[in-house]
Scaffold this motif. Structure first.
Motif, PDB file in Angstrom:
ATOM      1  N   GLN A 110       7.158  11.314  -4.176  1.00  0.00           N
ATOM      2  CA  GLN A 110       6.370  10.108  -3.935  1.00  0.00           C
ATOM      3  C   GLN A 110       4.978  10.417  -3.394  1.00  0.00           C
ATOM      4  O   GLN A 110       4.092   9.585  -3.429  1.00  0.00           O
ATOM      5  N   SER A 131       0.510  11.748  -6.702  1.00  0.00           N
ATOM      6  CA  SER A 131       0.012  10.598  -7.436  1.00  0.00           C
ATOM      7  C   SER A 131      -1.132  11.033  -8.326  1.00  0.00           C
ATOM      8  O   SER A 131      -1.704  12.100  -8.157  1.00  0.00           O
ATOM      9  N   ARG A 179      -4.095   4.084 -10.716  1.00  0.00           N
ATOM     10  CA  ARG A 179      -3.368   4.841  -9.687  1.00  0.00           C
ATOM     11  C   ARG A 179      -1.916   4.883 -10.111  1.00  0.00           C
ATOM     12  O   ARG A 179      -1.339   3.863 -10.484  1.00  0.00           O
ATOM     13  N   THR A 180      -1.324   6.064 -10.056  1.00  0.00           N
ATOM     14  CA  THR A 180       0.071   6.209 -10.447  1.00  0.00           C
ATOM     15  C   THR A 180       0.832   7.029  -9.413  1.00  0.00           C
ATOM     16  O   THR A 180       0.255   7.863  -8.727  1.00  0.00           O
ATOM     17  N   ASN A 181       2.119   6.773  -9.324  1.00  0.00           N
ATOM     18  CA  ASN A 181       3.025   7.625  -8.565  1.00  0.00           C
ATOM     19  C   ASN A 181       3.947   8.300  -9.561  1.00  0.00           C
ATOM     20  O   ASN A 181       4.268   7.738 -10.614  1.00  0.00           O
TER      21      ASN A 181
END
Length: 164
Positions: free
Chosen positions: A120, A123, A113-115
């Motif tokens: 914000q 993702s 999981r990335t932002n």
């Protein structure tokens, strides 16, 4: 010029939120011994990249919101953005919030999981198995794997890059 780039970034954000992008720009590649998380950059878009990464051991009934056991977590400080991150390492400008203390096991499914810096709310998420990793290969979009050459030859618009 700044307004134009802002409009492009906003367009990217909207497209990545399910409004037209066929694939998420998040991918993982490299050898099992040195996997690298990447974000496919859109040409001409500034401040587009990874600001936070979580690596999880995928649970049998995992979801993107609750993927399983957290194994590693890093986050940017002071607005740093990168387009490549080696699993287990914190690049300059990042803080390790949860260190990686185990090796990836072949045949086990993991989730990323990335932002992103663009917003914000944007993702990336994908699942992969270490046995999918090899030099010259990438895994992206729900565990799909293919050669890096084929991945790079895909149209940027498939990843939400509408910069024209």
């Amino acid at each position: 010029m700044r307004w134009g780039r802002s409009a492009i970034a906003l367009g990217l954000v909207l497209l990545l939120c399910g409004c037209g992008a066929k694939y998420s720009p998040l991918f993982i590649g490299g050898a099992v011994s040195h996997p690298v998380i990447g974000w496919r950059e859109c040409p001409g878009v500034e401040y587009n990249g990874i600001t936070e990464v979580g690596l999880y051991k995928w649970a049998d009934e995992g979801t993107a919101d609750d993927p399983g056991e957290l194994l590693w977590h890093i986050a940017a400080t002071d607005g740093h953005v990168v387009d490549r991150v080696s699993i287990g390492e914190a690049p300059a400008g990042f803080t390790t919030l949860h260190p990686l203390t185990t090796e990836l096991e072949s045949g086990t499914t993991y989730a990323l999981r990335t932002n992103m810096a663009s917003d914000q709310l944007v993702s990336g998420f994908l699942t992969f198995r270490p046995d999918q990793l090899a030099v010259g290969q990438v895994v992206f979009n729900g565990g799909k794997d293919e050669s890096l050459k084929a991945y790079e030859s895909r149209d940027n618009e498939d990843f939400g890059c509408f910069t024209g």
